[in-house]
Design an enzyme around this catalytic site. Structure first.
Site, PDB file in Angstrom:
ATOM      1  CG  ASN A 108      10.084  -4.100   4.178  1.00  0.00           C
ATOM      2  OD1 ASN A 108      10.672  -5.125   4.101  1.00  0.00           O
ATOM      3  ND2 ASN A 108      10.085  -3.199   5.099  1.00  0.00           N
ATOM      4  CB  ILE A 109      10.278  -2.206  -2.015  1.00  0.00           C
ATOM      5  CG1 ILE A 109      10.764  -3.742  -2.143  1.00  0.00           C
ATOM      6  CG2 ILE A 109      11.346  -1.249  -2.890  1.00  0.00           C
ATOM      7  CD1 ILE A 109      10.536  -4.205  -3.768  1.00  0.00           C
ATOM      8  CB  CYS A 162       3.570  -4.568   2.471  1.00  0.00           C
ATOM      9  SG  CYS A 162       2.945  -3.130   3.431  1.00  0.00           S
ATOM     10  CD  GLU A 220       2.920  -8.451   4.315  1.00  0.00           C
ATOM     11  OE1 GLU A 220       3.497  -7.627   4.158  1.00  0.00           O
ATOM     12  OE2 GLU A 220       2.213  -8.541   5.601  1.00  0.00           O
ATOM     13  CB  CYS A 277      -0.952  -3.321   6.596  1.00  0.00           C
ATOM     14  SG  CYS A 277      -0.873  -3.261   4.715  1.00  0.00           S
ATOM     15  CB  CYS A 280      -1.109  -6.677   2.640  1.00  0.00           C
ATOM     16  SG  CYS A 280       0.187  -5.797   2.157  1.00  0.00           S
TER      17      CYS A 280
END
Ligand code: THU
Length: 127
Positions: free
Chosen positions: A44-45, A55, A57, A88, A91
């Site tokens: 995650n960034i 996220c 993913e 989530c 995603c």
């Protein structure tokens, strides 16, 4: 646990350590395994404009797609939380663009949970 699952777990954990998460301090790592057993990983960034956070993913998926890979068989997720997490909703929808179904393995510590895209998102948006 198969060797590709182990490898994907290891790469997700390596990616998780690279998470940029100064706001939530919640680190996530994701590994996406292609049909030919290539692995693309992401973390995650976050951003100080919180809604711009991406996220793990989606980072993994976008890395794969931008390298020409669109067929996937497994997503492995790790986090530094003591609770199991699932992708989530955003995603799941983005994964559903490329996968009819997808095996999903979630790790927290040594605990393992198995689920699937179809189970988590039984009704996806389609045009
Ligand atoms: N996050 C992910 O990377 N993947 C998920 O499936 C859920 C949430 C990240 C986004 C944010 O950086 C942090 O976790 C807290 O929401």
């Amino acid at each position: 646990m198969s060797s590709i699952e182990e490898k994907a777990r290891h790469e997700a954990q390596t990616a998780m350590r690279k998470a940029y998460a100064p706001y939530s301090e919640f680190r996530v790592g994701a590994s996406l395994v292609t049909e030919s057993d290539d692995i693309f990983s992401g973390c995650n960034i976050e951003n100080c404009s919180y809604g711009l956070t991406v996220c793990a993913e989606r980072v993994a998926l976008f890395k794969a797609v931008s390298e020409g890979c669109r067929k996937f068989k497994l997503l492995v997720l790790t986090s530094d939380s003591d609770k199991a997490i699932v992708p989530c909703g955003a995603c799941l929808q983005v994964l559903a663009e490329f996968c009819d179904d997808l095996k999903i393995i979630v790790y927290n510590g040594d605990m393992i949970g198995r689920t699937s895209l179809a189970e988590l998102l039984p009704h996806r948006f389609r045009l």
